[in-house]
Design a protein around this motif. Structure first.
Motif, mmCIF file in Angstrom:
data_model
loop_
_atom_site.group_PDB
_atom_site.id
_atom_site.type_symbol
_atom_site.label_atom_id
_atom_site.label_comp_id
_atom_site.label_asym_id
_atom_site.label_seq_id
_atom_site.Cartn_x
_atom_site.Cartn_y
_atom_site.Cartn_z
ATOM 1 N N GLN A 13 -72.544 -19.026 1.344
ATOM 2 C CA GLN A 13 -71.051 -18.351 2.461
ATOM 3 C C GLN A 13 -70.134 -18.892 1.871
ATOM 4 O O GLN A 13 -69.423 -20.136 1.059
ATOM 5 C CB GLN A 13 -70.952 -19.074 3.437
ATOM 6 C CG GLN A 13 -72.696 -18.607 4.316
ATOM 7 C CD GLN A 13 -71.802 -17.473 4.761
ATOM 8 O OE1 GLN A 13 -71.196 -16.821 5.728
ATOM 9 N NE2 GLN A 13 -72.956 -16.414 4.656
ATOM 10 N N SER A 15 -66.407 -18.465 2.620
ATOM 11 C CA SER A 15 -64.709 -18.129 3.794
ATOM 12 C C SER A 15 -65.863 -19.089 5.168
ATOM 13 O O SER A 15 -66.701 -18.991 5.943
ATOM 14 C CB SER A 15 -64.936 -17.115 3.749
ATOM 15 O OG SER A 15 -63.585 -16.320 4.598
ATOM 16 N N PHE A 16 -64.280 -20.113 5.637
ATOM 17 C CA PHE A 16 -65.033 -20.372 6.868
ATOM 18 C C PHE A 16 -64.189 -20.808 7.674
ATOM 19 O O PHE A 16 -64.177 -21.531 8.195
ATOM 20 C CB PHE A 16 -65.008 -22.062 7.043
ATOM 21 C CG PHE A 16 -66.491 -21.971 6.012
ATOM 22 C CD1 PHE A 16 -67.611 -21.933 6.410
ATOM 23 C CD2 PHE A 16 -66.357 -22.353 4.644
ATOM 24 C CE1 PHE A 16 -68.957 -22.422 5.201
ATOM 25 C CE2 PHE A 16 -67.318 -22.035 3.448
ATOM 26 C CZ PHE A 16 -69.125 -21.759 4.231
ATOM 27 N N ASP A 17 -63.166 -19.507 8.339
ATOM 28 C CA ASP A 17 -61.662 -19.148 8.541
ATOM 29 C C ASP A 17 -62.422 -19.309 9.976
ATOM 30 O O ASP A 17 -63.238 -18.830 10.388
ATOM 31 C CB ASP A 17 -61.043 -18.061 9.033
ATOM 32 C CG ASP A 17 -59.880 -17.787 9.300
ATOM 33 O OD1 ASP A 17 -59.287 -18.907 9.942
ATOM 34 O OD2 ASP A 17 -59.171 -16.874 9.471
ATOM 35 N N GLY A 18 -62.113 -20.124 11.565
ATOM 36 C CA GLY A 18 -62.524 -20.006 12.453
ATOM 37 C C GLY A 18 -64.211 -20.067 11.963
ATOM 38 O O GLY A 18 -64.970 -19.889 13.824
ATOM 39 N N ARG A 19 -65.065 -20.402 11.117
ATOM 40 C CA ARG A 19 -66.253 -21.253 11.207
ATOM 41 C C ARG A 19 -66.858 -21.916 10.952
ATOM 42 O O ARG A 19 -65.615 -23.277 10.569
ATOM 43 C CB ARG A 19 -67.279 -20.077 10.637
ATOM 44 C CG ARG A 19 -67.277 -18.373 10.628
ATOM 45 C CD ARG A 19 -67.079 -18.238 9.404
ATOM 46 N NE ARG A 19 -68.928 -17.479 9.052
ATOM 47 C CZ ARG A 19 -69.063 -16.910 7.875
ATOM 48 N NH1 ARG A 19 -68.771 -17.308 7.227
ATOM 49 N NH2 ARG A 19 -70.957 -17.601 8.494
ATOM 50 N N SER A 21 -67.558 -25.497 9.373
ATOM 51 C CA SER A 21 -67.378 -26.017 7.587
ATOM 52 C C SER A 21 -68.308 -27.710 7.852
ATOM 53 O O SER A 21 -68.525 -27.835 8.542
ATOM 54 C CB SER A 21 -66.597 -25.691 6.676
ATOM 55 O OG SER A 21 -65.540 -27.023 7.779
ATOM 56 N N ASP A 24 -65.980 -29.461 9.054
ATOM 57 C CA ASP A 24 -65.947 -30.199 10.440
ATOM 58 C C ASP A 24 -67.509 -30.855 11.611
ATOM 59 O O ASP A 24 -66.998 -31.004 12.500
ATOM 60 C CB ASP A 24 -66.578 -28.552 11.357
ATOM 61 C CG ASP A 24 -64.818 -27.731 10.491
ATOM 62 O OD1 ASP A 24 -63.628 -27.564 10.224
ATOM 63 O OD2 ASP A 24 -64.909 -26.569 10.708
#
Length: 277
Positions: A13, A15-19, A21, A24
């Motif tokens: 994975q 890309s972590f836009d809005g997901r 990480s 986070d």
């Protein structure tokens, strides 16, 4: 030329836009911005991180000790054994951390020591909670926390319930009669060793096959206290190496105070019985 490896081609994975990480999940922004230095000296960062990481390990130790006590109360000794073994390993980590702090020389520490004011590890409420949980209960040690009603309430609540050793003695009493002075004492007060308790633990060690669960409980407690004693000893030697016999920032005698703490026994009968075997 070999093409650079792209983990995405193996399904990683990227890309972590809005997901969720890694950062986070661990709240790394908050954690890694908590190292506020008060001077521009190089070694202050070491000093802060050493103590912050110690507090994180102690938080985990409290988590494990709380669960171990509950499992013992519920008759689930083997679940408690795993947690007690983990707490011993936590203190092994805390012991190793002193090796890093000892790379700081007296000159390094003196450069920022005045900025500590009256702050001191002596005031760590988590360390105090661990001591209270284990049975080293001294109500005088509540006073450094009186300025924080929430912390004071937390420590007073701990004093109101049986310590880990009190709970272990209740388990012991299921196989060996123990006096009322032991089983129904004021748990908010410091535990006083009793000859009947030592006699009971001695019988456990003399017939381990019959009393294996109690024997394993005793050894888990001794194993933990062994690491705990090493942590105290390493604390003393590190402080002596860095500040000598100067008074601590929190007003204690420094090394003299810490050496007095080396004499404290958490599970006294478990150590004294060895002379009788």
């Amino acid at each position: 030329m070999t093409k650079p490896y792209d983990p995405a081609e193996d399904g990683a994975q990227m890309s972590f836009d809005g997901r969720m990480s890694y950062g986070d999940y661990l709240s790394l922004d908050m954690l890694l911005n908590a190292q506020k230095t008060w001077t521009n000296t190089h070694d202050e960062m070491l000093f802060i991180i050493q103590h912050q990481t110690s507090e994180l390990w102690m938080r985990l130790a409290i988590h494990e000790l709380t669960a171990a006590r509950q499992h013992l109360l519920g008759g689930k000794a083997h679940q408690a054994f795993k947690m007690l073994a983990r707490v011993a390993r936590i203190f092994e980590q805390l012991n190793s951390a002193w090796d890093v702090l000892r790379t700081m020389t007296p000159s390094d520490y003196t450069a920022f020591r005045d900025e500590l004011g009256q702050s001191s590890g002596f005031q760590s409420h988590q360390y105090r909670q661990i001591e209270f949980m284990l049975g080293n209960r001294n109500k005088a040690m509540l006073r450094p926390h009186s300025h924080r009603p929430d912390t004071l309430a937390l420590l007073e609540a701990e004093l109101a319930q049986p310590s880990l050793y009190d709970v272990a003695l209740k388990a012991l009493a299921q196989k060996f009669p123990l006096p009322d002075a032991v089983l129904n004492r004021d748990v908010s007060e410091a535990y006083v060793p009793h000859e009947a308790v030592q006699a009971a633990w001695t019988e456990v060690y003399r017939d381990t096959e019959t009393h294996w669960e109690l024997y394993e409980l005793a050894e888990k407690l001794v194993d933990f206290e062994d690491y705990f004693r090493r942590w105290r000893f390493n604390h003393v030697t590190t402080v002596e190496r860095v500040i000598g016999f100067k008074r601590g920032t929190g007003g204690t005698g420094g090394v003299s105070y810490l050496k007095r703490m080396l004499e404290v026994e958490l599970f006294p009968e478990l150590w004294h019985l060895r002379t009788e075997l």
